[in-house]
Design a protein around this motif. Structure first.
Motif, PDB file in Angstrom:
ATOM      1  N   GLU A  83       0.836  -1.210   0.000  1.00 31.09           N
ATOM      2  CA  GLU A  83       0.000   0.000   0.000  1.00 31.09           C
ATOM      3  C   GLU A  83       0.866   1.255   0.000  1.00 31.09           C
ATOM      4  O   GLU A  83       0.562   2.225  -0.702  1.00 31.09           O
ATOM      5  CB  GLU A  83      -0.957  -0.003   1.205  1.00 31.09           C
ATOM      6  CG  GLU A  83      -2.014  -1.092   1.157  1.00 31.09           C
ATOM      7  CD  GLU A  83      -2.927  -1.018  -0.050  1.00 31.09           C
ATOM      8  OE1 GLU A  83      -3.214   0.091  -0.541  1.00 31.09           O
ATOM      9  OE2 GLU A  83      -3.342  -2.102  -0.522  1.00 31.09           O
ATOM     10  N   LEU A  84       1.937   1.241   0.764  1.00 28.56           N
ATOM     11  CA  LEU A  84       2.857   2.378   0.799  1.00 28.56           C
ATOM     12  C   LEU A  84       3.507   2.588  -0.568  1.00 28.56           C
ATOM     13  O   LEU A  84       3.600   3.720  -1.061  1.00 28.56           O
ATOM     14  CB  LEU A  84       3.929   2.152   1.869  1.00 28.56           C
ATOM     15  CG  LEU A  84       4.964   3.254   2.053  1.00 28.56           C
ATOM     16  CD1 LEU A  84       4.301   4.571   2.440  1.00 28.56           C
ATOM     17  CD2 LEU A  84       5.976   2.841   3.117  1.00 28.56           C
ATOM     18  N   LEU A  85       3.924   1.500  -1.215  1.00 28.02           N
ATOM     19  CA  LEU A  85       4.535   1.588  -2.539  1.00 28.02           C
ATOM     20  C   LEU A  85       3.558   2.190  -3.544  1.00 28.02           C
ATOM     21  O   LEU A  85       3.921   3.068  -4.329  1.00 28.02           O
ATOM     22  CB  LEU A  85       4.994   0.204  -2.998  1.00 28.02           C
ATOM     23  CG  LEU A  85       5.628   0.111  -4.379  1.00 28.02           C
ATOM     24  CD1 LEU A  85       6.883   0.972  -4.471  1.00 28.02           C
ATOM     25  CD2 LEU A  85       5.943  -1.339  -4.723  1.00 28.02           C
ATOM     26  N   LEU A  86       2.299   1.743  -3.514  1.00 29.98           N
ATOM     27  CA  LEU A  86       1.291   2.305  -4.416  1.00 29.98           C
ATOM     28  C   LEU A  86       1.135   3.806  -4.208  1.00 29.98           C
ATOM     29  O   LEU A  86       1.088   4.573  -5.178  1.00 29.98           O
ATOM     30  CB  LEU A  86      -0.069   1.628  -4.196  1.00 29.98           C
ATOM     31  CG  LEU A  86      -0.282   0.282  -4.838  1.00 29.98           C
ATOM     32  CD1 LEU A  86      -1.697  -0.208  -4.543  1.00 29.98           C
ATOM     33  CD2 LEU A  86      -0.044   0.310  -6.326  1.00 29.98           C
ATOM     34  N   GLU A  87       1.038   4.221  -2.977  1.00 31.28           N
ATOM     35  CA  GLU A  87       0.888   5.650  -2.680  1.00 31.28           C
ATOM     36  C   GLU A  87       2.095   6.445  -3.160  1.00 31.28           C
ATOM     37  O   GLU A  87       1.952   7.532  -3.725  1.00 31.28           O
ATOM     38  CB  GLU A  87       0.656   5.878  -1.182  1.00 31.28           C
ATOM     39  CG  GLU A  87      -0.714   5.477  -0.705  1.00 31.28           C
ATOM     40  CD  GLU A  87      -1.838   6.134  -1.492  1.00 31.28           C
ATOM     41  OE1 GLU A  87      -1.818   7.372  -1.663  1.00 31.28           O
ATOM     42  OE2 GLU A  87      -2.740   5.391  -1.937  1.00 31.28           O
ATOM     43  N   MET A  88       3.270   5.899  -2.957  1.00 34.19           N
ATOM     44  CA  MET A  88       4.487   6.588  -3.388  1.00 34.19           C
ATOM     45  C   MET A  88       4.548   6.692  -4.909  1.00 34.19           C
ATOM     46  O   MET A  88       4.922   7.730  -5.454  1.00 34.19           O
ATOM     47  CB  MET A  88       5.719   5.860  -2.844  1.00 34.19           C
ATOM     48  CG  MET A  88       5.860   5.993  -1.344  1.00 34.19           C
ATOM     49  SD  MET A  88       7.127   4.924  -0.624  1.00 34.19           S
ATOM     50  CE  MET A  88       8.538   5.232  -1.629  1.00 34.19           C
ATOM     51  N   LEU A  89       4.165   5.622  -5.607  1.00 35.34           N
ATOM     52  CA  LEU A  89       4.253   5.627  -7.068  1.00 35.34           C
ATOM     53  C   LEU A  89       3.195   6.510  -7.718  1.00 35.34           C
ATOM     54  O   LEU A  89       3.357   6.910  -8.868  1.00 35.34           O
ATOM     55  CB  LEU A  89       4.153   4.193  -7.608  1.00 35.34           C
ATOM     56  CG  LEU A  89       5.356   3.311  -7.289  1.00 35.34           C
ATOM     57  CD1 LEU A  89       5.087   1.881  -7.729  1.00 35.34           C
ATOM     58  CD2 LEU A  89       6.624   3.856  -7.927  1.00 35.34           C
ATOM     59  N   LYS A  90       2.152   6.845  -7.000  1.00 35.80           N
ATOM     60  CA  LYS A  90       1.120   7.744  -7.529  1.00 35.80           C
ATOM     61  C   LYS A  90       1.589   9.195  -7.531  1.00 35.80           C
ATOM     62  O   LYS A  90       1.056  10.016  -8.265  1.00 35.80           O
ATOM     63  CB  LYS A  90      -0.167   7.628  -6.705  1.00 35.80           C
ATOM     64  CG  LYS A  90      -0.887   6.311  -6.920  1.00 35.80           C
ATOM     65  CD  LYS A  90      -2.111   6.220  -6.028  1.00 35.80           C
ATOM     66  CE  LYS A  90      -2.762   4.861  -6.136  1.00 35.80           C
ATOM     67  NZ  LYS A  90      -3.883   4.723  -5.186  1.00 35.80           N
ATOM     68  N   LYS A  91       2.587   9.494  -6.716  1.00 35.61           N
ATOM     69  CA  LYS A  91       3.104  10.853  -6.625  1.00 35.61           C
ATOM     70  C   LYS A  91       4.158  11.083  -7.704  1.00 35.61           C
ATOM     71  O   LYS A  91       4.894  10.167  -8.065  1.00 35.61           O
ATOM     72  CB  LYS A  91       3.751  11.084  -5.255  1.00 35.61           C
ATOM     73  CG  LYS A  91       2.796  10.990  -4.104  1.00 35.61           C
ATOM     74  CD  LYS A  91       3.536  11.179  -2.801  1.00 35.61           C
ATOM     75  CE  LYS A  91       2.584  11.026  -1.632  1.00 35.61           C
ATOM     76  NZ  LYS A  91       3.299  11.198  -0.359  1.00 35.61           N
ATOM     77  N   PRO A  92       4.253  12.315  -8.214  1.00 36.07           N
ATOM     78  CA  PRO A  92       5.334  12.616  -9.165  1.00 36.07           C
ATOM     79  C   PRO A  92       6.693  12.464  -8.449  1.00 36.07           C
ATOM     80  O   PRO A  92       6.826  12.858  -7.296  1.00 36.07           O
ATOM     81  CB  PRO A  92       5.087  14.055  -9.584  1.00 36.07           C
ATOM     82  CG  PRO A  92       3.937  14.546  -8.778  1.00 36.07           C
ATOM     83  CD  PRO A  92       3.401  13.448  -7.944  1.00 36.07           C
ATOM     84  N   LEU A  93       7.642  11.873  -9.136  1.00 39.39           N
ATOM     85  CA  LEU A  93       8.961  11.695  -8.533  1.00 39.39           C
ATOM     86  C   LEU A  93       9.838  12.930  -8.699  1.00 39.39           C
ATOM     87  O   LEU A  93      10.827  13.090  -7.988  1.00 39.39           O
ATOM     88  CB  LEU A  93       9.662  10.466  -9.141  1.00 39.39           C
ATOM     89  CG  LEU A  93       8.966   9.125  -8.875  1.00 39.39           C
ATOM     90  CD1 LEU A  93       9.721   7.995  -9.561  1.00 39.39           C
ATOM     91  CD2 LEU A  93       8.841   8.855  -7.389  1.00 39.39           C
ATOM     92  N   LEU A  94       9.475  13.777  -9.634  1.00 38.89           N
ATOM     93  CA  LEU A  94      10.215  15.022  -9.853  1.00 38.89           C
ATOM     94  C   LEU A  94       9.247  16.193  -9.931  1.00 38.89           C
ATOM     95  O   LEU A  94       8.144  16.064 -10.456  1.00 38.89           O
ATOM     96  CB  LEU A  94      10.992  14.944 -11.182  1.00 38.89           C
ATOM     97  CG  LEU A  94      12.057  13.884 -11.302  1.00 38.89           C
ATOM     98  CD1 LEU A  94      12.584  13.834 -12.735  1.00 38.89           C
ATOM     99  CD2 LEU A  94      13.194  14.135 -10.329  1.00 38.89           C
ATOM    100  N   LYS A  95       9.684  17.335  -9.445  1.00 37.22           N
ATOM    101  CA  LYS A  95       8.897  18.560  -9.608  1.00 37.22           C
ATOM    102  C   LYS A  95       9.310  19.188 -10.930  1.00 37.22           C
ATOM    103  O   LYS A  95      10.476  19.408 -11.185  1.00 37.22           O
ATOM    104  CB  LYS A  95       9.150  19.526  -8.454  1.00 37.22           C
ATOM    105  CG  LYS A  95       8.594  19.023  -7.160  1.00 37.22           C
ATOM    106  CD  LYS A  95       8.777  20.023  -6.057  1.00 37.22           C
ATOM    107  CE  LYS A  95       8.221  19.443  -4.773  1.00 37.22           C
ATOM    108  NZ  LYS A  95       8.247  20.386  -3.681  1.00 37.22           N
ATOM    109  N   VAL A  96       8.330  19.406 -11.768  1.00 39.88           N
ATOM    110  CA  VAL A  96       8.619  19.948 -13.111  1.00 39.88           C
ATOM    111  C   VAL A  96       8.292  21.410 -13.161  1.00 39.88           C
ATOM    112  O   VAL A  96       7.462  21.944 -12.565  1.00 39.88           O
ATOM    113  CB  VAL A  96       7.837  19.174 -14.184  1.00 39.88           C
ATOM    114  CG1 VAL A  96       8.225  19.657 -15.550  1.00 39.88           C
ATOM    115  CG2 VAL A  96       8.099  17.699 -14.047  1.00 39.88           C
TER     116      VAL A  96
END
Length: 137
Positions: A124-137
């Motif tokens: 569940e934590l991995l899913l939540e993390m992967l839903k967020k952008p990894l970089l600020k554009v």
């Protein structure tokens, strides 16, 4: 030490390979990971070659190759777009829709395998993390 980007790549590659192998072991119609990627993008509404090139980040020639292969496997059809002599739109055939739906069941099995491997909380934590952008554009 393996860097972050390489770790993500390796995990992605392993999951895509598992999905491809699971499908090909249980079906007579063999589909490559790249063909799956094209098929699913058409399913999601990215129907023209320029849309697929943008979504898939592969060359126009690569997209044409996979579209041709999927047509030969009778998973998609193409039609000329009105007003354009060269632009085509791809659509899933009935067979293509069935196969995409079957692949969703297979992917659910793989997700369960991942959940069982890393644990419910971590999944569940991995899913939540992967839903967020990894970089600020």
């Amino acid at each position: 030490m393996i860097d972050f980007i390489e770790l993500l790549y390796r995990q992605h590659k392993q999951l895509r390979q598992k999905a491809e192998n699971m499908w090909n072991e249980n079906n007579d119609l063999h589909i490559t990971s790249s063909e799956w990627f094209v098929l699913k993008n058409i399913y999601e509404g990215h129907e023209t070659v320029p849309e697929l090139v943008k979504q898939l980040d592969i060359s126009k020639q690569g997209v044409h190759k996979f579209v041709t292969s999927l047509k030969e496997k009778e998973l998609i059809t193409t039609e000329l777009i009105k007003g354009s002599k060269v632009q085509k739109r791809a659509h899933l055939t009935a067979k293509g829709i069935v196969i995409v739906n079957e692949s969703k069941k297979m992917e659910f099995k793989i997700e369960k395998m991942v959940r069982n491997t890393i644990g419910d909380k971590e999944y569940e934590l991995l899913l939540e993390m992967l839903k967020k952008p990894l970089l600020k554009v």
